[in-house]
Design a protein around this motif. Structure first.
Motif, PDB file in Angstrom:
ATOM      1  N   THR A 172      -2.455  11.541  -0.416  1.00  0.00           N
ATOM      2  CA  THR A 172      -1.226  11.330   0.350  1.00  0.00           C
ATOM      3  C   THR A 172      -1.412  10.225   1.384  1.00  0.00           C
ATOM      4  OG1 THR A 172      -0.549  13.636   0.049  1.00  0.00           O
ATOM      5  CG2 THR A 172       0.448  12.426   1.891  1.00  0.00           C
ATOM      6  N   ILE A 173      -2.544  10.231   2.058  1.00  0.00           N
ATOM      7  CA  ILE A 173      -2.828   9.193   3.061  1.00  0.00           C
ATOM      8  C   ILE A 173      -2.915   7.825   2.395  1.00  0.00           C
ATOM      9  CG2 ILE A 173      -4.568   8.356   4.694  1.00  0.00           C
ATOM     10  CD1 ILE A 173      -5.126  11.357   5.316  1.00  0.00           C
ATOM     11  N   GLU A 174      -3.504   7.768   1.214  1.00  0.00           N
ATOM     12  CA  GLU A 174      -3.574   6.505   0.475  1.00  0.00           C
ATOM     13  C   GLU A 174      -2.171   5.995   0.152  1.00  0.00           C
ATOM     14  OE1 GLU A 174      -6.064   7.161  -2.926  1.00  0.00           O
ATOM     15  OE2 GLU A 174      -7.722   7.910  -1.693  1.00  0.00           O
ATOM     16  N   ILE A 175      -1.266   6.902  -0.221  1.00  0.00           N
ATOM     17  CA  ILE A 175       0.106   6.513  -0.546  1.00  0.00           C
ATOM     18  C   ILE A 175       0.824   5.974   0.688  1.00  0.00           C
ATOM     19  CG2 ILE A 175       2.369   7.391  -1.267  1.00  0.00           C
ATOM     20  CD1 ILE A 175       0.862   9.344  -3.099  1.00  0.00           C
ATOM     21  N   ILE A 176       0.574   6.597   1.848  1.00  0.00           N
ATOM     22  CA  ILE A 176       1.194   6.093   3.083  1.00  0.00           C
ATOM     23  C   ILE A 176       0.775   4.646   3.325  1.00  0.00           C
ATOM     24  CG2 ILE A 176       1.300   6.344   5.597  1.00  0.00           C
ATOM     25  CD1 ILE A 176       0.907   9.372   5.192  1.00  0.00           C
ATOM     26  N   ALA A 177      -0.525   4.359   3.141  1.00  0.00           N
ATOM     27  CA  ALA A 177      -1.016   2.988   3.339  1.00  0.00           C
ATOM     28  C   ALA A 177      -0.358   2.030   2.364  1.00  0.00           C
ATOM     29  CB  ALA A 177      -2.536   2.954   3.177  1.00  0.00           C
ATOM     30  N   LEU A 178      -0.169   2.456   1.117  1.00  0.00           N
ATOM     31  CA  LEU A 178       0.479   1.607   0.121  1.00  0.00           C
ATOM     32  C   LEU A 178       1.934   1.341   0.485  1.00  0.00           C
ATOM     33  CD1 LEU A 178      -0.804   2.906  -3.350  1.00  0.00           C
ATOM     34  CD2 LEU A 178      -1.215   0.669  -2.333  1.00  0.00           C
ATOM     35  N   ARG A 179       2.630   2.388   0.918  1.00  0.00           N
ATOM     36  CA  ARG A 179       4.045   2.219   1.281  1.00  0.00           C
ATOM     37  C   ARG A 179       4.201   1.331   2.505  1.00  0.00           C
ATOM     38  NH1 ARG A 179       7.504   5.810  -1.504  1.00  0.00           N
ATOM     39  NH2 ARG A 179       6.440   6.171  -3.496  1.00  0.00           N
ATOM     40  N   ARG A 180       3.150   1.234   3.304  1.00  0.00           N
ATOM     41  CA  ARG A 180       3.193   0.339   4.469  1.00  0.00           C
ATOM     42  C   ARG A 180       2.729  -1.069   4.106  1.00  0.00           C
ATOM     43  NH1 ARG A 180       1.109   0.621   9.334  1.00  0.00           N
ATOM     44  NH2 ARG A 180      -0.972   1.288   8.703  1.00  0.00           N
ATOM     45  N   HIS A 181       2.404  -1.265   2.814  1.00  0.00           N
ATOM     46  CA  HIS A 181       1.932  -2.558   2.315  1.00  0.00           C
ATOM     47  C   HIS A 181       0.654  -3.022   3.018  1.00  0.00           C
ATOM     48  CE1 HIS A 181       5.744  -2.755   0.221  1.00  0.00           C
ATOM     49  NE2 HIS A 181       6.374  -2.569   1.373  1.00  0.00           N
ATOM     50  N   SER A 182      -0.190  -2.057   3.378  1.00  0.00           N
ATOM     51  CA  SER A 182      -1.471  -2.366   4.022  1.00  0.00           C
ATOM     52  C   SER A 182      -2.565  -2.415   2.952  1.00  0.00           C
ATOM     53  CB  SER A 182      -1.802  -1.306   5.084  1.00  0.00           C
ATOM     54  OG  SER A 182      -0.798  -1.229   6.059  1.00  0.00           O
ATOM     55  N   SER A 183      -2.585  -3.468   2.175  1.00  0.00           N
ATOM     56  CA  SER A 183      -3.501  -3.536   1.036  1.00  0.00           C
ATOM     57  C   SER A 183      -4.963  -3.513   1.460  1.00  0.00           C
ATOM     58  CB  SER A 183      -3.225  -4.797   0.202  1.00  0.00           C
ATOM     59  OG  SER A 183      -3.313  -5.952   1.009  1.00  0.00           O
TER      60      SER A 183
END
Length: 224
Positions: A151-162
């Motif tokens: 879930t935390i990984e998905i949050i980072a992706l949705r924030r476009h923090s590659s």
């Protein structure tokens, strides 16, 4: 368990981890200051201090008029720092400390996502926590932990923090390896804490709950 340290030192550790995990290789040029500071969620002043720390340790070097690079090493000094090659078990507390710093920022950032993203992430998370007990093999705690990490990984992706997503994923992969050595225990406090994190997403108290989760995770991973 987690020693207090300056934010610049934490950022230096984060960058060091990206190099150890082969995100940046010897000779690679680092992103420019503005981009890297934004990816790491820190001020440019903090980033500069972190870069200075790594330059003093000869991890990074500045080539005037060009940029900052991962330091070249002699053949005798070169090491393979990929996740597969390093002894992560001797780095367990360091990995957990870095994970705490990175993941906590993403949980705090959840409230800044769009309403649709928040609902999608929360629904997915809740579906993991409602897995039927009959379909699993006494591995509930590890399923909950893995669900939180994803879930935390998905949050980072949705924030476009590659950049941050890559670092987060690397630390999570190490934790998943640690979990493979644990004999799962039913009804641990970790499960309840993760449920509390779901309920607190988007609220300030999520950080306090996550702090407690990380402490309990540290204890849990000492049980192998």
């Amino acid at each position: 368990m987690y020693q207090k340290m300056l934010l610049s030192e934490k950022v230096a550790e984060t960058i060091m981890t990206s190099i150890k995990n082969d995100f940046y290789k010897v000779g690679d040029q680092m992103p420019n200051e503005i981009q890297l500071a934004e990816e790491l969620g820190v001020s440019r002043a903090t980033l500069r201090e972190a870069i200075k720390i790594l330059i003093s340790r000869k991890v990074l070097e500045v080539k005037r008029g060009i940029g900052t690079f991962v330091s070249e090493k002699t053949e005798d000094e070169q090491h393979d720092f990929s996740l597969e090659s390093i002894n992560i078990y001797t780095q367990k507390m360091e990995i957990l400390r870095i994970m705490k710093h990175l993941d906590e920022e993403e949980l705090q950032a959840f409230q800044h996502l769009s309403w649709n993203d928040q609902q999608t992430i929360k629904s997915r998370f809740e579906s993991i926590l409602h897995v039927e007990k009959s379909k699993i093999d006494m591995d509930l705690t590890n399923i909950y932990i893995t669900g939180l990490l994803e879930t935390i990984e998905i949050i980072a992706l949705r924030r476009h923090s590659s950049f941050k997503h890559r670092l987060i994923k690397q630390t999570h992969e190490a934790v998943k390896i640690f979990l493979e050595t644990i004999v799962p225990k039913e009804g641990t406090i970790i499960c309840q804490l993760i449920k509390n994190i779901v309920e607190a997403l988007g609220q300030d108290e999520v950080v306090l709950i996550f702090d407690e989760f990380m402490m309990q995770l540290g204890f849990y991973l000492q049980e192998e």
